[in-house]
Design an enzyme around this catalytic site. Structure first.
Site, PDB file in Angstrom:
ATOM      1  N   THR A 203       7.303  13.437 -46.776  1.00 34.91           N
ATOM      2  CA  THR A 203       7.955  12.198 -47.219  1.00 34.91           C
ATOM      3  C   THR A 203       8.777  11.641 -46.068  1.00 34.91           C
ATOM      4  OG1 THR A 203       7.977  13.002 -49.475  1.00 34.91           O
ATOM      5  CG2 THR A 203       9.519  11.222 -48.950  1.00 34.91           C
TER       6      THR A 203
ATOM      7  N   HIS B  90       8.879   5.082 -52.921  1.00 30.95           N
ATOM      8  CA  HIS B  90       9.624   6.151 -53.597  1.00 30.95           C
ATOM      9  C   HIS B  90      10.066   5.706 -54.992  1.00 30.95           C
ATOM     10  CE1 HIS B  90      11.565  10.031 -52.062  1.00 30.95           C
ATOM     11  NE2 HIS B  90      11.981   9.996 -53.324  1.00 30.95           N
TER      12      HIS B  90
ATOM     13  N   TYR C 282      10.182  17.895 -47.634  1.00 33.22           N
ATOM     14  CA  TYR C 282      11.334  17.193 -47.075  1.00 33.22           C
ATOM     15  C   TYR C 282      11.698  17.942 -45.816  1.00 33.22           C
ATOM     16  CZ  TYR C 282      12.490  14.095 -51.017  1.00 33.22           C
ATOM     17  OH  TYR C 282      12.490  13.117 -51.970  1.00 33.22           O
TER      18      TYR C 282
ATOM     19  N   SER D 212       7.329  19.314 -55.310  1.00 32.56           N
ATOM     20  CA  SER D 212       8.418  18.824 -54.457  1.00 32.56           C
ATOM     21  C   SER D 212       9.128  19.957 -53.727  1.00 32.56           C
ATOM     22  CB  SER D 212       9.426  18.077 -55.338  1.00 32.56           C
ATOM     23  OG  SER D 212      10.648  17.901 -54.658  1.00 32.56           O
TER      24      SER D 212
ATOM     25  N   LYS E 225       3.915  10.244 -46.762  1.00 30.44           N
ATOM     26  CA  LYS E 225       4.282   9.514 -47.983  1.00 30.44           C
ATOM     27  C   LYS E 225       5.457   8.578 -47.707  1.00 30.44           C
ATOM     28  CE  LYS E 225       5.912  10.349 -52.736  1.00 30.44           C
ATOM     29  NZ  LYS E 225       7.349  10.142 -52.808  1.00 30.44           N
TER      30      LYS E 225
HETATM   31  C1  LIG Z   1      13.336  11.828 -60.758  1.00 30.76           C
HETATM   32  C2  LIG Z   1      12.512  11.597 -59.521  1.00 30.76           C
HETATM   33  C3  LIG Z   1      12.552  12.550 -58.496  1.00 30.76           C
HETATM   34  C4  LIG Z   1      11.762  12.369 -57.355  1.00 30.76           C
HETATM   35  N1  LIG Z   1      11.736  13.357 -56.401  1.00 30.76           N
HETATM   36  C5  LIG Z   1      10.952  13.208 -55.305  1.00 30.76           C
HETATM   37  C6  LIG Z   1      10.840  14.252 -54.356  1.00 30.76           C
HETATM   38  O1  LIG Z   1      11.425  15.312 -54.500  1.00 30.76           O
HETATM   39  N2  LIG Z   1      10.058  14.033 -53.273  1.00 30.76           N
HETATM   40  C7  LIG Z   1       9.382  12.850 -53.071  1.00 30.76           C
HETATM   41  O2  LIG Z   1       8.684  12.698 -52.079  1.00 30.76           O
HETATM   42  N3  LIG Z   1       9.434  11.870 -53.993  1.00 30.76           N
HETATM   43  C8  LIG Z   1      10.202  12.018 -55.102  1.00 30.76           C
HETATM   44  N4  LIG Z   1      10.228  11.034 -56.036  1.00 30.76           N
HETATM   45  C9  LIG Z   1       9.386   9.833 -55.859  1.00 30.76           C
HETATM   46  C10 LIG Z   1       8.007  10.043 -56.456  1.00 30.76           C
HETATM   47  O3  LIG Z   1       7.262  10.982 -55.725  1.00 30.76           O
HETATM   48  C11 LIG Z   1       7.194   8.736 -56.493  1.00 30.76           C
HETATM   49  O4  LIG Z   1       7.164   8.184 -55.195  1.00 30.76           O
HETATM   50  C12 LIG Z   1       7.749   7.712 -57.460  1.00 30.76           C
HETATM   51  O5  LIG Z   1       8.289   8.311 -58.618  1.00 30.76           O
HETATM   52  C13 LIG Z   1       6.623   6.769 -57.858  1.00 30.76           C
HETATM   53  O6  LIG Z   1       7.080   5.750 -58.620  1.00 30.76           O
HETATM   54  P1  LIG Z   1       7.009   5.693 -60.228  1.00 30.76           P
HETATM   55  O7  LIG Z   1       8.104   6.573 -60.727  1.00 30.76           O
HETATM   56  O8  LIG Z   1       7.238   4.254 -60.471  1.00 30.76           O
HETATM   57  O9  LIG Z   1       5.634   6.169 -60.653  1.00 30.76           O
HETATM   58  C14 LIG Z   1      10.978  11.195 -57.215  1.00 30.76           C
HETATM   59  C15 LIG Z   1      10.952  10.258 -58.250  1.00 30.76           C
HETATM   60  C16 LIG Z   1      11.690  10.450 -59.386  1.00 30.76           C
HETATM   61  C17 LIG Z   1      11.603   9.442 -60.498  1.00 30.76           C
END
Ligand SMILES: Cc1cc2nc3c(=O)[nH]c(=O)nc-3n(C[C@H](O)[C@H](O)[C@H](O)COP(=O)(O)O)c2cc1C
Length: 377
Positions: free
Chosen positions: A168, A271, A142, A118, A247
């Protein structure tokens, strides 16, 4: 009496399901940190849709096909992965474990799943790449309002050996996160997501003219980027040699535009229900999107993958691979690198069992598994 290590090892072994890991993570994390990871935006309508959507589909298995040998490997941008699985980009992992992203990336390499680092990681993209020098790393971007900062990070990712840039597109502004608002909790403001910024030479030059305490405020200003448009992404494409994956795509027309404008792949995702509450599950968007893109255009999916059978269903609906978010972060919280490894290994084992029981020996056969819709309990 057993020593503490043995007791904790035995306790860890008891964690097989997503729910076990979630409960164990809840027990070890501060409530605000756990809330940040677990919760979704708004009323969490989309968060619950993500998980429920998998139950709307039932696998119709084929038998008597000799499934003693199988190969579920995939090729993505020149790299072969033995399973169609990557770890989704998750920022602020330092709130889950002191080794954060470094531990997760190492576990990804050892279990041969892809790792997507990330932008708001707790360690720099260079340190993460070094931590997973044996694996396949992608960098999630980002957008920054200052294009030079955006480009500086992309160039660093190129130099550090990342194999793709994942932009993203669904976070042009932060989702309405009620749990964090209630808890007055922002890991970004606490400094857990700043490593890539403070170690960026362009950003360093930017903040030199400012009070150092302004760092977190400046990051927040850069990361809130409602003006992001296709023109920006086309500009980025002209400035990097790496494949670009978008994404957060949920609409067929955006998928078509991604193809038309020459991008290299998409991740169908909401997300994990953390951005636009009220939008549909990623899984329900998948079949329509797969229909409008060329067969060889990579379509990945995340949001709601919890079990091996979920991977089978996502691939049967047309995904080339899936990404997993919360499950591995719970493993990280409970037992660092070992916890992430356990979570992935369990998921991959269950996936292999589910795929063979469904009668599929390879990805092509998995894609042609029949799913029945509406058998909902
Ligand atoms: C704690 C947390 C932080 C996240 N941080 C980012 C991030 O920095 N960049 C991003 O594109 N998605 C981020 N996401 C989304 C994840 O990449 C992903 O789309 C999502 O967790 C998928 O769903 P799931 O948790 O049900 O597997 C984050 C998700 C969580 C749970």
């Amino acid at each position: 009496m057993k020593d503490a290590f043995l007791v904790s090892m035995e306790a860890q072994k008891a964690h097989y399901s997503y729910e076990d890991w979630e409960q164990a993570a809840k027990a070890v994390l501060a409530p605000d940190a756990f809330g940040y990871i677990q919760s979704g935006a708004g009323a969490e309508e989309t968060l619950s849709k993500n998980e429920l959507s998998f139950r709307r589909y039932s696998i119709v298995p084929r038998y008597l096909r000799n499934v003693s040998e199988f190969d579920y490997s995939i090729e993505l941008f020149g790299d072969t992965l033995p399973y169609p699985v990557l770890l989704a980009p998750v920022g602020m992992q330092g709130i889950a474990h002191p080794e954060g992203d470094l531990a997760s990336a190492r576990a990804a390499g050892k279990t041969q799943v892809g790792y997507v680092a990330s932008t708001v990681s707790s360690f720099s993209l260079e340190d993460i790449a070094r931590s997973n020098s044996i694996g396949v790393n992608w960098f999630q971007l980002y957008w920054s309002n200052d294009r030079n900062l955006t480009l500086s990070m992309v160039k660093r990712a190129e130099r550090a050996g990342y194999k793709a840039i994942v932009v993203t597109v669904d976070t042009v502004t932060l989702g309405w996160r009620e749990t964090d608002l209630k808890n007055k909790y922002s890991p970004l403001r606490l400094g857990y997501g700043k490593a890539n910024y403070v170690q960026d030479s362009y950003f360093q030059r930017m903040i030199n003219v400012m009070d150092f305490e302004q760092v977190d405020i400046e990051i927040a200003k850069q990361i809130n980027h409602p003006s992001l448009s296709w023109e920006d992404l086309v500009w980025l494409k002209e400035h990097t040699s790496l494949p670009i994956v978008l994404k957060g795509i949920l609409h067929e027309d955006d998928a078509k535009l991604a193809v038309e404008k020459g991008f290299d792949g998409i991740i169908v995702s909401n997300h994990g229900g953390r951005q636009l509450d009220g939008c549909g599950s990623a899984l329900s968007a998948l079949p329509g999107i797969v229909k409008v893109v060329p067969a060889n255009f990579p379509v990945l999916l995340d949001s709601g993958i919890r079990r091996g059978a979920d991977i089978v269903k996502a691939v049967a609906l047309g995904a080339d691979a899936v990404l997993v978010g919360r499950p591995y972060v719970y493993g990280l919280a409970v037992a660092g690198e070992k916890g992430v490894k356990d979570v992935i290994e369990t998921l991959l084992q269950e996936f292999k069992v589910s795929a063979t029981l469904a009668g599929a020996r390879n990805m092509e056969e998995l894609k042609s598994i029949r799913l029945m819709l509406g058998d909902f309990v």
